[in-house]
Design an enzyme around this catalytic site. Structure first.
Site, PDB file in Angstrom:
ATOM      1  N   GLN A  78      34.540   1.788  -7.699  1.00  0.00           N
ATOM      2  CA  GLN A  78      34.091   1.125  -6.555  1.00  0.00           C
ATOM      3  C   GLN A  78      32.679   0.896  -6.775  1.00  0.00           C
ATOM      4  O   GLN A  78      32.160  -0.172  -6.344  1.00  0.00           O
ATOM      5  CB  GLN A  78      34.151   1.958  -5.387  1.00  0.00           C
ATOM      6  N   GLU A 101      34.251  11.302 -10.533  1.00  0.00           N
ATOM      7  CA  GLU A 101      35.208  12.256 -11.121  1.00  0.00           C
ATOM      8  C   GLU A 101      34.473  13.147 -12.324  1.00  0.00           C
ATOM      9  O   GLU A 101      34.989  14.004 -12.487  1.00  0.00           O
ATOM     10  CB  GLU A 101      36.354  11.297 -11.866  1.00  0.00           C
ATOM     11  N   LYS A 124      26.356   2.859 -11.930  1.00  0.00           N
ATOM     12  CA  LYS A 124      27.949   3.016 -12.477  1.00  0.00           C
ATOM     13  C   LYS A 124      28.526   4.118 -11.603  1.00  0.00           C
ATOM     14  O   LYS A 124      27.918   4.465 -10.373  1.00  0.00           O
ATOM     15  CB  LYS A 124      27.717   3.379 -14.025  1.00  0.00           C
TER      16      LYS A 124
END
Lengths: 280, 781, 165
Positions: free
Chosen positions: B539, B739, B735
């Protein structure tokens, strides 16, 4: 008590509710009645009875009160330390020690320490009362010596004499809000010359009941506490310990770790006794 | 372009947008919603891991007073769900393939009646032989979970790896670079080991929840807890045969979604029941259903061989891994591809072979979970690297630095990396970690039965779905409102991770206003442009670019309109303090406040001060040999764990976890730190505590009393280190990070345990029992 | 001691809820959680563990003590001073703990936040200058899956420092 005399076998007793309420919500309470004993009175805190040389913890005394009691801090720091680590603050604020003993869940710390402390439980009925030793109280998972018409009124703990030390050790998978995988407790009495004159050693959470380690006690009594090796203790424990299946870890692991915990509890108890003998 | 003399909005530790509602208890999750006349849904779930449904009779349930609707597969058109392979029915048809598989559902006036109705449904099963591990599942003669697998639709990107022969092996992915067998044959040192990881539950605090209602117009409204509303939307529509314009999804606050809330089950069931009952229907999963009824992180078995030169250059990596994806391939094979792509890590290795297999079993199904297969393969690779470093007498960081990606490096998928195109901050993450912890801080120490040690591990992840879909897309709309604030319509979701706060900062920065002047609209699939949602660390990068484009476009239009009005060239105008004014201080009286400009735009010029932006990451599918450019924005992580092991009991206490992450540009460091810290603790749980153990496909202890996650007393010192390298294709160079924080953590902890004790445990979780057993074996030698 | 003749009977219970005296009819088997969340519609009282006392999301304050509402019967609230997070702020003015949680990033999805704040408040009321270890111990009954707890502990430390002595 009259109600229990009549309907005891169909009743569950509610103090803090930490065990009863979830069972109720899951439809696991098989008995029809809940007897809420919050109104029975008695001290809400542990009480020191100097004449009888005992500490009394009534049925309604919550874990948090034991944890913060100056009387417990002074006389039974091992119990305070156990309570500090027990469950969570939320559960300690409402759960009672008596309730813990009556729920008799295997993975629990208090039964083992109370057995080592040679605590006794006063149980009352409409007819009278009787005493059961903490070491004998639990029969199996969720099963105690309490008869249906009986209520656990209080737990009496003999005050450790000046040459007695208490130790407790546990292993759990995480630091917080964790039941023990195994635990051990020891009450050690030292003579003036520093020999062990008496020992009460129990393992807990390995099976449903605290297990007394008489072989270990026999190894220790009469000798200097640093005389034996922890390896000997561990071997003795592994020889006598009952193996119980557990979903969380194997019986073998519990037996191995129980031996280590017994050594540590004994060592802590001895150190505690020495400190008390040495004085302030 | 913007923010000339004014301080940048980027880099601000801005509290998350939902902060005040959260601390005042005014936040609202799907679980909190209720509507008048609402019914309660319950699901009947399979008690068998593999069985034929011989008879299903809902008559008595339907007849129970208070039951408004009962549905079975007969009420659903024959259609299937699945990301990788479309073969999961919403409600079981003739066969159930795992415990917990939904068979029927009811809607009733209250939860008690609904539960009672479930109990009245009669089902006769014929148990079928089942398989519970990948070896049994692929042995000759193993019972087939999908006897006819070729009939199902599959994700095109995976087609080349689909295994059409009958069997439980679904896909086999190969990534090959060079000739690994030759490399290993000539390597000075070869190291080999096997590893295994476990199934883990997401433990989202807010369980799956959905509320469906038919509006007076006949359109359906669905409120649900998810980070991927558009994905839910398309699945519900295609499954139930609803035209996509007939369904609107609104998402209130979400109590976590680490990936599992992207696969429909409850959402479609509740919608179906609402259609049948013609009343609103709400369903909420119990915690037990959160273990049994939704997917788990895939359990993996890995064999790996590493060839190294005597001076520490990695010459070859040969890795094979087998993923137990359960009976339904929602994301299982996609996860297998992604894991294979990331398996070789951020190292330039000339000869690589990675083979990944996705295998069906009758265990609980696998799901998308933060990391998407990467934590598993990284656990193996980083463990093997540690073995090599120890044997070579090299510091573990040095081995990684020597082989780490730089400008000109080539990846295992033969992608050539250049700093012109990619932010390549891997080495810098090692450097920054080293700055904070010089090698002298890595001393081992012993105190009685306690052993302390330090371990390192690294990893690389990527933003977006790159090699798995054709286009990973987001859109955004920014609108100037009459009070001079900006309304942002974005399909990007906040599931806790805080990306939307960063998006607001991006808009504010691009236009030249304060973040408080940018309002995020509510999540409504009618109103916001399509967005892939909170997933794949995409996102901030993809939605962020869409948002940036929209903001730039609107700023441009605002300046053009103001230029006309103020008769100054647009290039000579700035936006400052909510006012469009001349850049030249001498002309400071030539200005117009944004509210006035908004009024002017609509009422005088007759135009809408609104702009649209879209961005997509074009898919770069891999070829048969796994060659391609699957990642555009690389997310690098270097982590260090310090542990204390009690060698007599096997218990591990993590003392500190440090993580250096290349984030490109830190739009909101507070949010980034939160992400890193949260994923470190999830990684710690993964390493030491968590496992959904299954016995013949049945979970043991599916509750939070037996499934233990880290609590506050378990938290070590957490040291997040933000590294900024500027990602050329990212919005303002940013960026993702969501995760990457979880990828190397278990390996770092396992490596630290090895450093402390000399014992390497290669199976997760490293429970006290497992570690003690390994320690005893070591002592016996 | 009170013996309930039948499970399913109703009683009235009176207590103070967020500063207001209330009196309400309850089922004797109803939990405090159920009463507050469903009858009083205080959705800030949450659940994540199916009512087994393992997540802390249901935490309320009873006479200032952090309490597990899912493990308590509603009837046992009688005569008590009950508070949920809704009572923490004074109108629009946030409690120092709330302010600190916001500023320090001590929340992500926000689901555990209400319970966490109440456990923290109970701690600070009892121990105004807790160590990080004490904070960690006091909050260890409150599960958070997002933050890793570090910023929560930071926030409580900050609120303690900034509270008037």
């Amino acid at each position: 008590m009259d109600f229990l005399a009549e309907r005891g076998s169909d009743s569950s007793i509610l103090a803090g509710g930490m065990s009863i309420v979830p069972a109720l919500k899951r439809g696991l309470l098989t008995r029809r009645f809940i007897v809420n004993i919050k109104g029975i009175g008695g001290s809400s805190a542990p009480v020191l009875d100097a004449t009888n040389a005992q500490l009394t913890i009534g049925a309604l005394v919550r874990h948090r009160e034991i944890e913060t009691s100056p009387v417990i801090a002074e006389h039974l720091p091992a119990l305070r330390a156990l309570e500090e680590r027990l469950a969570s603050i939320q559960i300690r604020n409402h759960g009672t020690l008596a309730g813990n003993l009556c729920a008799a869940e295997s993975w629990s710390d208090p039964p083992c320490l109370l057995a080592a402390l040679d605590a006794s439980l006063l149980v009352v009925t409409a007819r009278g009362e009787r005493r059961v030793s903490a070491a004998d109280w639990i029969l199996g998972e969720g099963e105690t010596r309490r008869q249906p018409d009986e209520m656990l009124l209080r737990i009496d703990i003999p005050l450790p004499a000046a040459n007695v030390g208490i130790g407790h050790a546990r292993v759990a998978a995480r630091q917080g809000l964790a039941r023990p995988l195994a635990c051990a407790a020891a009450r050690m009495t030292l003579s003036e010359s520093g020999r062990v004159t008496a020992a009460r050693v129990f393992v807990g959470a390995v099976g449903p009941r605290p297990q007394r380690m008489t072989e270990v006690e026999a190894m220790l009594v009469g000798h200097r506490p640093d005389g034996g090796s922890s390896a000997d203790i561990e071997q003795a424990v592994s020889r006598v310990i009952e193996h119980h299946p557990d979903e969380r870890c194997s019986a073998r692991y519990k037996a191995q770790v129980a031996g280590v915990l017994v050594s540590r509890a004994v060592a802590d108890a001895v150190a505690h006794a020495k400190r008390r003998i040495a004085g302030p | 372009m913007s923010g000339e003399e004014r301080p940048s909005v980027l880099g601000r530790h801005l509290p998350k947008l939902n902060s005040v509602p959260a601390v005042t208890g005014r936040n609202e999750y799907t679980v909190d919603l209720s509507l008048p006349g609402m019914l309660y849904a319950r699901i009947l779930r399979s008690p068998h891991a593999h069985a034929r449904i011989v008879r299903l009779d809902v008559g008595r349930a339907r007849a129970l007073p208070g039951v408004a609707a009962v549905v079975t597969s007969e009420d659903v058109r024959p259609s299937y769900l699945g990301g990788s392979v479309r073969h999961r029915p919403l409600l079981a048809t003739k066969v159930v393939r795992c415990i917990g598989e939904p068979i029927a559902a009811v809607a009733a006036v209250d939860e008690t009646t609904a539960a009672k109705a479930i109990g009245l449904i009669e089902v006769d099963y014929e148990p079928l032989p089942a398989v519970f591990d990948v070896n049994a599942a692929t042995a000759p003669g193993a019972p087939l979970i999908h006897p006819d697998k070729s009939v199902y639709a599959r994700l095109p990107a995976l087609d080349q790896w689909f295994v059409p022969e009958p069997g439980n092996l679904s896909h086999r992915i190969r990534i090959v670079r060079g000739d690994v067998e030759a490399a290993l044959a000539h390597a000075a040192k070869v190291y080999k080991s096997s590893f295994a990881t476990q199934a883990v539950s997401q433990v989202c605090p807010e369980a799956h929840a959905a509320l469906a209602k038919i509006e007076p117009s006949g359109r359906l409204v669905l409120w649900c807890s998810t980070g991927k509303p558009f994905r839910i939307h398309s699945q519900v529509c295609s499954l139930l045969g609803i035209d996509s314009s007939r369904l609107r999804i609104e998402v209130p606050d979400v109590g976590c979604d680490f990936g599992v809330k992207g696969e429909v089950s409850l959402e479609a069931i509740v919608t179906l029941l609402a259609q049948k009952a013609r009343r609103p229907v709400k369903g909420v999963f119990s915690r037990e259903e959160e273990f049994i009824g939704v997917g788990l992180r895939i359990a993996t078995e890995i064999d790996a061989t590493l060839g190294v030169s005597s001076d520490g250059r990695i010459l070859g990596l040969d890795m094979t891994f087998r993923n137990d994806i359960g009976p339904y391939d929602g994301y299982g094979s996609m996860i297998t591809v992604w894991a294979a792509v990331c398996a070789a890590g951020p190292y330039d290795i000339a000869d690589v072979r990675v083979v990944g297999e996705s295998i069906h079993t009758n265990n609980l199904r696998g799901a998308s979970f933060r990391g998407f297969g990467n934590p598993q393969v990284s656990f193996a690779r980083e463990g093997l690297l540690d073995i090599a470093a120890k044997d070579l007498g090299m510091h573990p960081v040095e081995l990684r630095r020597r082989n780490g990606w730089k400008d000109g490096s080539v990846t295992a998928t033969s992608q050539k990396l250049s700093t012109e195109r990619h932010g390549l901050g891997f080495i810098e993450t090692l450097d920054r970690l080293g700055d904070r912890f010089p090698p002298t801080a890595d001393q081992r120490s012993d105190t009685g039965p306690l052993r302390r040690g330090v371990g390192y591990a690294c990893g690389v992840h990527g933003s977006g779905y790159g090699c798995l879909i054709d286009a990973d897309t987001a859109g955004a709309i920014v609108k100037l409102t009459p009070d001079g604030t900006f309304l942002l319509f974005s399909g990007a979701m906040d599931v806790g991770q805080g990306t939307t706060t960063s998006l607001v900062q991006i808009v504010a920065e691009a236009i030249g206003v304060e973040p408080a002047q940018v309002i995020l609209s509510s999540q409504d699939t009618d109103a916001v442009p399509f967005d892939g949602g909170a997933s794949a660390s995409r996102q901030l990068y993809i939605s962020g670019n869409a948002v940036l484009r929209a903001a730039h476009a609107l700023r441009k239009r605002i300046l053009e309109m103001a230029a006309d009005l103020l008769e100054i060239g647009a290039d000579n105008l700035i936006i400052r303090d909510g006012v469009v004014r001349a850049a030249d201080p001498a002309l400071s009286n030539r200005s117009i406040a944004l509210p006035q400009l908004a009024f002017h735009a609509i009422n005088v010029r007759g135009e809408q001060p609104i702009a649209f932006g879209t961005y997509s990451l074009q898919g770069a599918l891999l070829n048969r040999e796994g060659k391609g450019n699957p990642i555009e924005a690389f997310l690098f992580a270097s982590q260090r764990a310090e542990v204390e092991v009690d060698i007599e009991t096997g218990t591990v206490r993590v003392l500190s976890l440090a993580a250096a992450h290349d984030v490109g540009r830190a739009i909101n460091p507070l949010v980034i730190e939160g992400q890193i810290e949260g994923s470190l603790i999830q990684g710690m749980g993964y390493a030491l505590l968590e496992e959904v153990r299954q016995r013949e496909g049945r979970p043991i202890g599916p509750d939070l009393g037996q499934y233990l996650v880290p609590m506050s007393a378990d938290t070590p010192e957490l040291i997040p280190i933000i590294v900024e390298t500027h990602e050329p294709s990212g919005p303002f160079g940013a960026k993702g990070v969501g995760e990457a924080g979880l990828v190397p953590t278990a390996a770092a902890i396992a490596n630290a345990i090895e450093s402390a004790t000399g014992v390497r445990v290669t199976r997760l979780p490293i429970t006290p029992e497992r570690l003690l057993e390994a320690l005893k074996k070591q002592q016996a030698r | 001691m009170t013996a309930s003749p039948e499970i399913g009977a109703t009683r009235e219970v009176a207590f103070s809820l967020n500063g207001t005296d209330v009196r309400v009819a309850i089922d004797v088997t109803q939990t405090a959680f159920d009463l507050l969340r469903h009858d009083f519609r205080l959705t800030s009282v949450r659940s994540a563990c199916d009512g087994i006392g393992m997540c802390g999301a249901c935490t309320i304050l009873v006479d200032g003590r952090a309490s597990p509402s899912c493990l308590m019967l509603a009837i046992d609230l009688a005569g008590a001073r009950v508070e949920t997070v809704d009572a923490l702020a004074e109108g629009e003015r946030l409690h120092p703990l709330q302010q600190a949680f916001v500023a320090k990033g001590a929340l992500q999805c926000g689901y555990c936040t209400a319970g966490m704040l109440l456990a923290a408040k109970a701690l600070l009321d009892d121990t105004p200058r807790p160590t990080r270890e004490q904070i960690a111990r006091a909050l260890t009954g409150n599960l958070c899956r997002c933050t890793g707890y570090a910023k929560i502990i930071d926030a409580v430390e900050t609120a303690a420092r900034e509270a008037k002595s």
